[in-house]
Structure formats: structure tokens, C-alpha cells
Scaffold this active site. Structure first.
Site, PDB file in Angstrom:
ATOM      1  N   ASP A 177      13.294   8.929   0.884  1.00  0.00           N
ATOM      2  CA  ASP A 177      12.582   9.445   2.048  1.00  0.00           C
ATOM      3  C   ASP A 177      11.656   8.349   2.575  1.00  0.00           C
ATOM      4  OD1 ASP A 177      10.719  10.738   3.723  1.00  0.00           O
ATOM      5  OD2 ASP A 177      10.830  12.592   2.566  1.00  0.00           O
ATOM      6  N   ILE A 178      11.756   8.047   3.842  1.00  0.00           N
ATOM      7  CA  ILE A 178      10.963   6.938   4.399  1.00  0.00           C
ATOM      8  C   ILE A 178       9.467   7.247   4.358  1.00  0.00           C
ATOM      9  CG2 ILE A 178      10.913   7.564   6.868  1.00  0.00           C
ATOM     10  CD1 ILE A 178      11.824   4.594   7.381  1.00  0.00           C
ATOM     11  N   ASN A 182      12.830  10.186  19.811  1.00  0.00           N
ATOM     12  CA  ASN A 182      13.546  10.388  21.076  1.00  0.00           C
ATOM     13  C   ASN A 182      12.607   9.955  22.198  1.00  0.00           C
ATOM     14  OD1 ASN A 182      11.963  12.774  22.030  1.00  0.00           O
ATOM     15  ND2 ASN A 182      12.856  13.683  20.186  1.00  0.00           N
ATOM     16  N   GLY A 222      15.098  15.649  11.932  1.00  0.00           N
ATOM     17  CA  GLY A 222      15.473  14.473  11.155  1.00  0.00           C
ATOM     18  C   GLY A 222      14.280  13.679  10.651  1.00  0.00           C
ATOM     19  N   VAL A 223      14.410  12.368  10.702  1.00  0.00           N
ATOM     20  CA  VAL A 223      13.358  11.493  10.190  1.00  0.00           C
ATOM     21  C   VAL A 223      12.096  11.622  11.053  1.00  0.00           C
ATOM     22  CG1 VAL A 223      14.142   9.406  11.411  1.00  0.00           C
ATOM     23  CG2 VAL A 223      12.973   9.187   9.243  1.00  0.00           C
ATOM     24  N   ASP A 224      12.264  11.853  12.318  1.00  0.00           N
ATOM     25  CA  ASP A 224      11.141  12.051  13.251  1.00  0.00           C
ATOM     26  C   ASP A 224      10.298  13.246  12.804  1.00  0.00           C
ATOM     27  OD1 ASP A 224       9.601  11.761  15.533  1.00  0.00           O
ATOM     28  OD2 ASP A 224      11.120  12.495  16.932  1.00  0.00           O
ATOM     29  N   SER A 253      19.855   6.232  14.858  1.00  0.00           N
ATOM     30  CA  SER A 253      20.978   6.842  15.599  1.00  0.00           C
ATOM     31  C   SER A 253      22.088   7.407  14.702  1.00  0.00           C
ATOM     32  CB  SER A 253      21.623   5.864  16.601  1.00  0.00           C
ATOM     33  OG  SER A 253      20.793   5.660  17.719  1.00  0.00           O
ATOM     34  N   GLY A 287      22.145   9.901  12.646  1.00  0.00           N
ATOM     35  CA  GLY A 287      22.040  11.321  12.304  1.00  0.00           C
ATOM     36  C   GLY A 287      22.423  12.161  13.508  1.00  0.00           C
ATOM     37  N   TYR A 300      22.114  11.603  16.522  1.00  0.00           N
ATOM     38  CA  TYR A 300      22.719  10.825  17.607  1.00  0.00           C
ATOM     39  C   TYR A 300      24.130  10.321  17.269  1.00  0.00           C
ATOM     40  CZ  TYR A 300      18.360  10.917  20.374  1.00  0.00           C
ATOM     41  OH  TYR A 300      17.271  11.305  21.120  1.00  0.00           O
TER      42      TYR A 300
HETATM   43  N1  AR6 Z   1      13.721   9.421   5.488  1.00  0.00           N
HETATM   44  C1  AR6 Z   1      14.717   8.542   5.773  1.00  0.00           C
HETATM   45  N2  AR6 Z   1      15.818   8.858   6.477  1.00  0.00           N
HETATM   46  C2  AR6 Z   1      15.909  10.138   6.929  1.00  0.00           C
HETATM   47  C3  AR6 Z   1      14.928  11.112   6.692  1.00  0.00           C
HETATM   48  C4  AR6 Z   1      13.790  10.712   5.939  1.00  0.00           C
HETATM   49  N3  AR6 Z   1      12.795  11.550   5.649  1.00  0.00           N
HETATM   50  N4  AR6 Z   1      15.326  12.280   7.266  1.00  0.00           N
HETATM   51  C5  AR6 Z   1      16.529  12.053   7.843  1.00  0.00           C
HETATM   52  N5  AR6 Z   1      16.898  10.759   7.630  1.00  0.00           N
HETATM   53  P1  AR6 Z   1      18.046  11.287  12.688  1.00  0.00           P
HETATM   54  P2  AR6 Z   1      18.839   9.830  15.121  1.00  0.00           P
HETATM   55  C6  AR6 Z   1      18.104  10.046   8.041  1.00  0.00           C
HETATM   56  O1  AR6 Z   1      18.824  12.461  13.113  1.00  0.00           O
HETATM   57  O2  AR6 Z   1      20.269   9.954  14.773  1.00  0.00           O
HETATM   58  C7  AR6 Z   1      15.448  13.575  16.039  1.00  0.00           C
HETATM   59  O3  AR6 Z   1      15.403  14.938  16.333  1.00  0.00           O
HETATM   60  C8  AR6 Z   1      19.305  10.843   8.466  1.00  0.00           C
HETATM   61  O4  AR6 Z   1      20.010  11.327   7.329  1.00  0.00           O
HETATM   62  O5  AR6 Z   1      16.702  11.490  12.114  1.00  0.00           O
HETATM   63  O6  AR6 Z   1      18.334   8.502  15.621  1.00  0.00           O
HETATM   64  C9  AR6 Z   1      14.709  12.730  17.071  1.00  0.00           C
HETATM   65  O7  AR6 Z   1      13.596  13.389  17.594  1.00  0.00           O
HETATM   66  C10 AR6 Z   1      20.114   9.810   9.241  1.00  0.00           C
HETATM   67  O8  AR6 Z   1      20.870   9.003   8.335  1.00  0.00           O
HETATM   68  O9  AR6 Z   1      17.855  10.225  13.927  1.00  0.00           O
HETATM   69  C11 AR6 Z   1      15.749  12.498  18.085  1.00  0.00           C
HETATM   70  O10 AR6 Z   1      15.864  13.581  18.983  1.00  0.00           O
HETATM   71  C12 AR6 Z   1      19.020   8.926   9.862  1.00  0.00           C
HETATM   72  O11 AR6 Z   1      17.808   9.266   9.177  1.00  0.00           O
HETATM   73  C13 AR6 Z   1      17.029  12.389  17.286  1.00  0.00           C
HETATM   74  O12 AR6 Z   1      16.793  13.151  16.113  1.00  0.00           O
HETATM   75  C14 AR6 Z   1      18.816   9.136  11.344  1.00  0.00           C
HETATM   76  O13 AR6 Z   1      18.979  10.504  11.667  1.00  0.00           O
HETATM   77  C15 AR6 Z   1      17.319  10.969  16.870  1.00  0.00           C
HETATM   78  O14 AR6 Z   1      18.553  10.925  16.216  1.00  0.00           O
END
Ligand code: AR6
Length: 168
Positions: free
Chosen positions: A10-11, A24, A32-34, A122, A124, A126
Site C-alpha cells: 500500500d503506497i 483525476n 483506488g489509490v486516490d 492508469s 486500475g 483507467y
Molecule cells: N497503494 C498502491 N496502489 C494502489 C492502492 C494503494 N493503496 N490502491 C489501489 N492501487 P487506480 P487509475 C493500485 O484505479 O487507473 C481513481 O478513482 C491499483 O490496484 O487507483 O490511474 C481516481 O480518482 C492499480 O494497480 O488509478 C481516478 O478517477 C493502480 O493503483 C481514477 O481512479 C492504479 O489504479 C484513476 O485511475
């Protein structure tokens, strides 16, 4: 010399100078990570994002750009928010995804950051294909000159970790 490493996890647990958020354009949070960063970092991060929207980005932060805020309650000092492109099978958006990594490193340099943690931007919600995203991420950070000495990719899911490990 920049050291590049991979961690599965987890970041928000990382002790580094800056963690990168796959945000976003609204900068106002999401899943997600956000979502994880805003949940653990607390309301200070959202307040800083709102202020940035009002001062510099009334229409939102465009894909491929990066901007820093406080990391609130996280152990990092900064959160660098970047907006990845939504994957498209019809249009090659690789330059925008590469720009996320480059611009994040540029902002890190401006802040004097020595260690930085990146998520799989991107790859996840995206929907960027993980193998291609891993290749592009590693090639881009390797070819971007910066003063950052440690770049850590923090991969949440095993498939992403495997794809990055195969490329490193
Ligand atoms: N630590 C590290 N990586 C993570 C964590 C975490 N705690 N949680 C998820 N990931 P995503 P995107 C991974 O969807 O594709 C959001 O709603 C996840 O498994 O977080 O750039 C934003 O607000 C995946 O491998 O980001 C935007 O609307 C990676 O992080 C949109 O999602 C990226 O997944 C951005 O989409």
C-alpha cells in the site's frame, strides 16, 4: 545514481519524501489509490487540492501534468498528484502516461525530494494494460534525468507486481 525498486503493498504505508497519487482532473478525490491517500492523509490534502483548483486549475489538472500538496497525516512530506490518461484502444495515449512520470519527477526535483513512491498510474480504473504500463513506467523513469536518488514502485495487486518485476 537513481535506485529503482519494487514493493508489493500500500503506497500510504511508505516512508519516502513524496508519494505520487493517480488522481483525476478534478483533484477532489476518487477511488483506488486516490481514495486511499485521501482517507489516510486526512482533510488537509483535500483542502490543499481545493485551493490549487481555485488558484491555478479552475478547469482541473490536465492528464499528463503533476502538482504537489502537503501529505497531511501521511508519513511522506508531499503528495504529488498526477492525472493518467484513460486507456484507449483506438488512440495511442502513451505520451500522456509517460508525461505523468516525467512531470512527477520534475515536481519532485523542484521540491528537493530524494525518495519517491509511484503507484501503477492508469493501470486500475483507467484500464491501461499492465504489461505495457509497466514497460512504459520503467523506461520513462530510467530515461528521465532527476536528482531523486530512490524511486520505489508500490504495486498493490500481484499481477502488477509481477509485470513490473518481469521488466526490471
Ligand atoms: N497503494 C498502491 N496502489 C494502489 C492502492 C494503494 N493503496 N490502491 C489501489 N492501487 P487506480 P487509475 C493500485 O484505479 O487507473 C481513481 O478513482 C491499483 O490496484 O487507483 O490511474 C481516481 O480518482 C492499480 O494497480 O488509478 C481516478 O478517477 C493502480 O493503483 C481514477 O481512479 C492504479 O489504479 C484513476 O485511475
Amino acid at each position: 545514481m537513481t535506485e529503482i525498486s519494487l514493493v508489493r503493498g500500500d503506497i500510504t504505508d511508505q516512508t519516502v519524501d513524496a508519494i505520487v497519487n493517480a488522481a483525476n482532473s478534478s483533484l477532489l478525490g476518487g477511488g483506488g489509490v486516490d481514495g486511499a491517500i485521501h482517507r489516510r492523509g486526512g482533510p488537509e490534502i483535500l483542502a490543499a487540492c481545493r485551493a490549487l483548483r481555485a488558484s491555478d486549475y479552475p478547469d482541473g489538472l490536465p492528464a499528463g501534468q503533476a502538482v504537489a500538496t502537503t501529505a497531511g497525516a501521511l508519513s511522506a512530506r508531499w503528495v504529488i498528484h498526477t492525472v493518467g490518461p484513460v486507456f484507449s484502444a483506438r488512440e495511442d495515449r502513451s505520451a500522456l502516461l509517460a508525461s505523468c512520470y516525467r512531470e512527477s519527477l520534475r515536481v519532485a526535483d523542484e521540491l528537493g525530494v530524494e525518495s519517491i513512491a509511484f503507484p501503477a498510474i492508469s493501470m486500475g480504473v483507467y484500464r491501461w494494460p499492465i504489461e505495457d504500463g509497466a514497460r512504459l513506467a520503467l523506461e520513462t523513469v530510467r530515461s528521465t534525468p532527476s536528482k531523486v536518488t530512490e524511486i520505489r514502485f508500490v504495486l498493490f495487486d500481484p499481477a502488477a507486481h509481477q509485470a513490473f518485476a518481469a521488466r526490471l
